[in-house]
Enzyme design. Structure first.
Site, mmCIF file in Angstrom:
data_model
loop_
_atom_site.group_PDB
_atom_site.id
_atom_site.type_symbol
_atom_site.label_atom_id
_atom_site.label_comp_id
_atom_site.label_asym_id
_atom_site.label_seq_id
_atom_site.Cartn_x
_atom_site.Cartn_y
_atom_site.Cartn_z
ATOM 1 N NE ARG A 70 -0.310 0.154 4.959
ATOM 2 C CZ ARG A 70 0.437 1.005 5.709
ATOM 3 N NH1 ARG A 70 1.131 1.958 4.471
ATOM 4 N NH2 ARG A 70 0.784 0.978 6.339
ATOM 5 N N GLY A 72 1.815 5.015 1.725
ATOM 6 C CA GLY A 72 2.436 5.611 3.050
ATOM 7 C C GLY A 72 3.311 4.773 3.763
ATOM 8 C CE1 TYR A 76 -0.687 -2.996 17.283
ATOM 9 C CE2 TYR A 76 -2.634 -1.139 17.761
ATOM 10 C CZ TYR A 76 -1.665 -2.379 18.027
ATOM 11 O OH TYR A 76 -1.987 -3.234 19.037
ATOM 12 C CG HIS A 77 -3.434 -2.570 11.332
ATOM 13 N ND1 HIS A 77 -4.362 -1.220 10.553
ATOM 14 C CD2 HIS A 77 -3.085 -1.989 10.347
ATOM 15 C CE1 HIS A 77 -3.955 -0.713 9.345
ATOM 16 N NE2 HIS A 77 -3.058 -1.161 8.606
ATOM 17 C CG LEU A 138 -7.095 7.078 4.111
ATOM 18 C CD1 LEU A 138 -7.874 7.860 5.576
ATOM 19 C CD2 LEU A 138 -7.651 8.086 3.250
ATOM 20 C CB CYS A 168 1.689 8.435 9.228
ATOM 21 S SG CYS A 168 0.309 7.399 9.632
#
Length: 222
Positions: A70, A72, A76-77, A138, A168
């Site tokens: 992706r 970026g 963290y998720h 995002l 980010c």
């Protein structure tokens, strides 16, 4: 007429299996394939986008770091965060990549406004911010004119892992969440509003779909 958008609320899923599934969905979809929005939580994971630098991963500890395709930097998720994957045919919707980003951001801003939480975007730094703190990130990819990957919206989670990275790619960037801003803690409550605002931004009609990751038949080689 509004286009249908299949809504799949998938619960808690591992990151890598979901990544493989949305990549395969994008590769195997055809012109008639309905667009979908997958909403879920991930097991704890740091993901590093294509432009990501390992120097922004400070002390990951026991949390895995997964390089992904992706846009970026690193994020963290984890549980308590809404992850949304819009799998959209951009040509059919008539939007470009910049407009896709703007509309996703606006859907989050308008969702927060339901609880009188003021939020905004920042030029050159995709995501949504409440004051000086980031509440949603995002990271998108477009392949064959269709989007995958998506958004991460902090609702009611343990924010400590964000201290292990430069979120980010920004050293010292503050991170916040809906609960701390005075909103609800229930992900389902926030998801309900987010679905409506997302559909409004793109002129979709939400169509509830089975809470299962779909399998499309592989496209024949051309």
């Amino acid at each position: 007429m509004p286009l249908p958008l299949k809504i799949r609320r998938l619960g808690r899923q591992s990151y890598e299996s979901t990544w493989r599934a949305m990549s395969a969905f994008t590769d195997n979809r055809v012109a008639e394939t309905d667009d979908e929005l997958w909403l879920l939580e991930h097991d704890p994971v740091f993901t590093l986008g294509q432009a990501g630098k390992m120097e922004h991963v400070l002390t990951p500890g026991e949390i895995p770091v997964v390089p992904v395709d992706r846009g970026g930097q690193v994020t963290y998720h984890g549980p308590g965060q809404i992850v949304g994957y819009p799998l959209i045919d951009l040509r059919r919707c008539g939007v470009g990549v910049r407009e896709l980003v703007n509309r996703i951001e606006q859907s989050i801003i308008d969702t927060l406004a339901h609880w009188q939480i003021a939020a905004a975007r920042r030029e050159g730094a995709p995501g949504v911010y409440a004051g000086d703190a980031k509440v949603a990130a995002l990271g998108l990819r477009v392949r064959r004119g269709c989007s995958f990957h998506g958004l991460a919206f902090n609702v009611a989670m343990d924010l400590e892992p964000f201290q292990r990275i430069n979120p980010c790619g920004y050293k010292g960037l503050a991170v916040t969440q809906v609960l701390d801003l005075g909103g609800p803690s229930a992900l389902a409550t926030v998801e309900d509003v987010l679905i409506g605002e997302f559909c409004r931004q793109f002129d979709f009609t939400a169509v509830p779909a089975a809470p299962l990751i779909p399998e499309l038949p592989a496209r024949a080689a051309v």
